[in-house]
Design an enzyme around this catalytic site. Structure first.
Site, PDB file in Angstrom:
ATOM      1  N   GLU A   1     -14.717  -1.620  10.310  1.00  0.00           N
ATOM      2  CA  GLU A   1     -13.708  -0.761   9.716  1.00  0.00           C
ATOM      3  C   GLU A   1     -14.215  -0.386   8.332  1.00  0.00           C
ATOM      4  O   GLU A   1     -14.343  -1.253   7.462  1.00  0.00           O
ATOM      5  CB  GLU A   1     -12.367  -1.481   9.590  1.00  0.00           C
ATOM      6  CG  GLU A   1     -11.679  -1.726  10.901  1.00  0.00           C
ATOM      7  CD  GLU A   1     -10.343  -2.437  10.733  1.00  0.00           C
ATOM      8  OE1 GLU A   1     -10.111  -3.099   9.694  1.00  0.00           O
ATOM      9  OE2 GLU A   1      -9.525  -2.342  11.658  1.00  0.00           O
TER      10      GLU A   1
ATOM     11  N   HIS B   1     -20.598  11.670 -13.080  1.00  0.00           N
ATOM     12  CA  HIS B   1     -19.433  12.539 -13.055  1.00  0.00           C
ATOM     13  C   HIS B   1     -18.140  11.760 -13.241  1.00  0.00           C
ATOM     14  O   HIS B   1     -18.033  10.599 -12.837  1.00  0.00           O
ATOM     15  CB  HIS B   1     -19.365  13.288 -11.731  1.00  0.00           C
ATOM     16  CG  HIS B   1     -20.588  14.107 -11.457  1.00  0.00           C
ATOM     17  ND1 HIS B   1     -21.037  14.346 -10.187  1.00  0.00           N
ATOM     18  CD2 HIS B   1     -21.462  14.735 -12.280  1.00  0.00           C
ATOM     19  CE1 HIS B   1     -22.131  15.095 -10.236  1.00  0.00           C
ATOM     20  NE2 HIS B   1     -22.414  15.336 -11.501  1.00  0.00           N
TER      21      HIS B   1
ATOM     22  N   LYS C   1     -12.801   5.348  -6.843  1.00  0.00           N
ATOM     23  CA  LYS C   1     -13.686   5.700  -5.731  1.00  0.00           C
ATOM     24  C   LYS C   1     -14.099   4.458  -4.954  1.00  0.00           C
ATOM     25  O   LYS C   1     -14.421   3.437  -5.540  1.00  0.00           O
ATOM     26  CB  LYS C   1     -14.959   6.384  -6.251  1.00  0.00           C
ATOM     27  CG  LYS C   1     -14.702   7.706  -6.927  1.00  0.00           C
ATOM     28  CD  LYS C   1     -15.994   8.338  -7.421  1.00  0.00           C
ATOM     29  CE  LYS C   1     -15.719   9.666  -8.099  1.00  0.00           C
ATOM     30  NZ  LYS C   1     -16.968  10.294  -8.569  1.00  0.00           N
TER      31      LYS C   1
ATOM     32  N   TYR D   1     -17.412   8.699   0.330  1.00  0.00           N
ATOM     33  CA  TYR D   1     -16.531   8.011  -0.587  1.00  0.00           C
ATOM     34  C   TYR D   1     -15.131   8.580  -0.540  1.00  0.00           C
ATOM     35  O   TYR D   1     -14.922   9.754  -0.281  1.00  0.00           O
ATOM     36  CB  TYR D   1     -17.076   7.983  -2.011  1.00  0.00           C
ATOM     37  CG  TYR D   1     -17.478   9.311  -2.615  1.00  0.00           C
ATOM     38  CD1 TYR D   1     -16.666   9.939  -3.553  1.00  0.00           C
ATOM     39  CD2 TYR D   1     -18.685   9.906  -2.279  1.00  0.00           C
ATOM     40  CE1 TYR D   1     -17.045  11.140  -4.121  1.00  0.00           C
ATOM     41  CE2 TYR D   1     -19.078  11.100  -2.847  1.00  0.00           C
ATOM     42  CZ  TYR D   1     -18.242  11.725  -3.764  1.00  0.00           C
ATOM     43  OH  TYR D   1     -18.617  12.920  -4.323  1.00  0.00           O
TER      44      TYR D   1
ATOM     45  N   ASP E   1     -26.091  18.677 -13.867  1.00  0.00           N
ATOM     46  CA  ASP E   1     -26.473  17.326 -14.268  1.00  0.00           C
ATOM     47  C   ASP E   1     -27.578  17.322 -15.318  1.00  0.00           C
ATOM     48  O   ASP E   1     -27.718  16.351 -16.053  1.00  0.00           O
ATOM     49  CB  ASP E   1     -26.882  16.510 -13.045  1.00  0.00           C
ATOM     50  CG  ASP E   1     -25.693  16.232 -12.127  1.00  0.00           C
ATOM     51  OD1 ASP E   1     -24.541  16.384 -12.572  1.00  0.00           O
ATOM     52  OD2 ASP E   1     -25.924  15.879 -10.963  1.00  0.00           O
TER      53      ASP E   1
END
Length: 180
Positions: free
Chosen positions: A28, A62, A71, A131, A167
């Site tokens: 999972e 970021h 996250k 994510y 970036d």
């Protein structure tokens, strides 16, 4: 699920239970009840993201200033060096960073709470990163902390990194907007 705090205690390495045999494996990737019981965090995820990067690509660092995102990050193909930087001025670990290798082999996940900048660099020929985030993408709130900010001293494994235009122009830690 095994939970291991990092040197920044709120950033957690998670190891889901994996059931495998000669046919392959099952796990999972997220179960809200198991996550809450194992971490004490009752996160509500509102968006799932998936990125693919070639070796050496560095995405980050970021964060969203007005809409900070927690996250939960993992790799489904390949390997990355994943980094979280504490941008909470009220935190005892403000300005510190932690890194972890996430891969399809170790199946580890990284929980990064709101208030952190996040980035990763692909270590394998290609890396697929997934994510979950706790707030929606808000382009007007997005900020970019310089991946090579001298105040942080992050050692990225692949040099030189492959960077997006955004970036390349991240702000140094001393110039970046931060959280309370």
């Amino acid at each position: 699920m095994k939970v291991t705090p990092t040197s920044i205690p709120e950033v957690l390495v998670l190891e889901p239970k994996v059931f495998g045999d000669a046919r392959g494996f099952f796990m999972e990737s997220f179960n809200r009840r198991v996550f809450r019981e194992a971490t004490g965090i009752d996160a509500e995820f509102v968006q799932d993201n998936h990125s693919r990067s070639a070796k050496g690509v560095l995405r980050g660092l970021h964060y969203q200033l007005g809409n900070p995102q927690g996250k939960l990050v993992w790799v489904v193909r390949g390997a990355v060096f994943d980094v979280a930087v504490d941008l909470r001025r009220s935190s005892p670990t403000f300005g510190q960073w932690v890194g972890a290798e996430l891969s399809e082999e170790n199946r580890q996940q990284l929980w990064i709470p709101p208030g952190f900048a996040h980035g990763f660099q692909a270590l394998s020929d290609f890396a697929d990163v997934q994510y979950k985030v706790t707030d929606y993408y808000a382009p007007a709130e997005e900020r970019c902390l310089a991946w090579d900010s001298p105040e942080l001293g992050i050692v990225w494994p692949v040099q030189p990194p492959l960077l997006s235009e955004k970036d390349r122009h991240g702000l140094s830690f001393s110039q970046a907007e931060t959280y309370q």
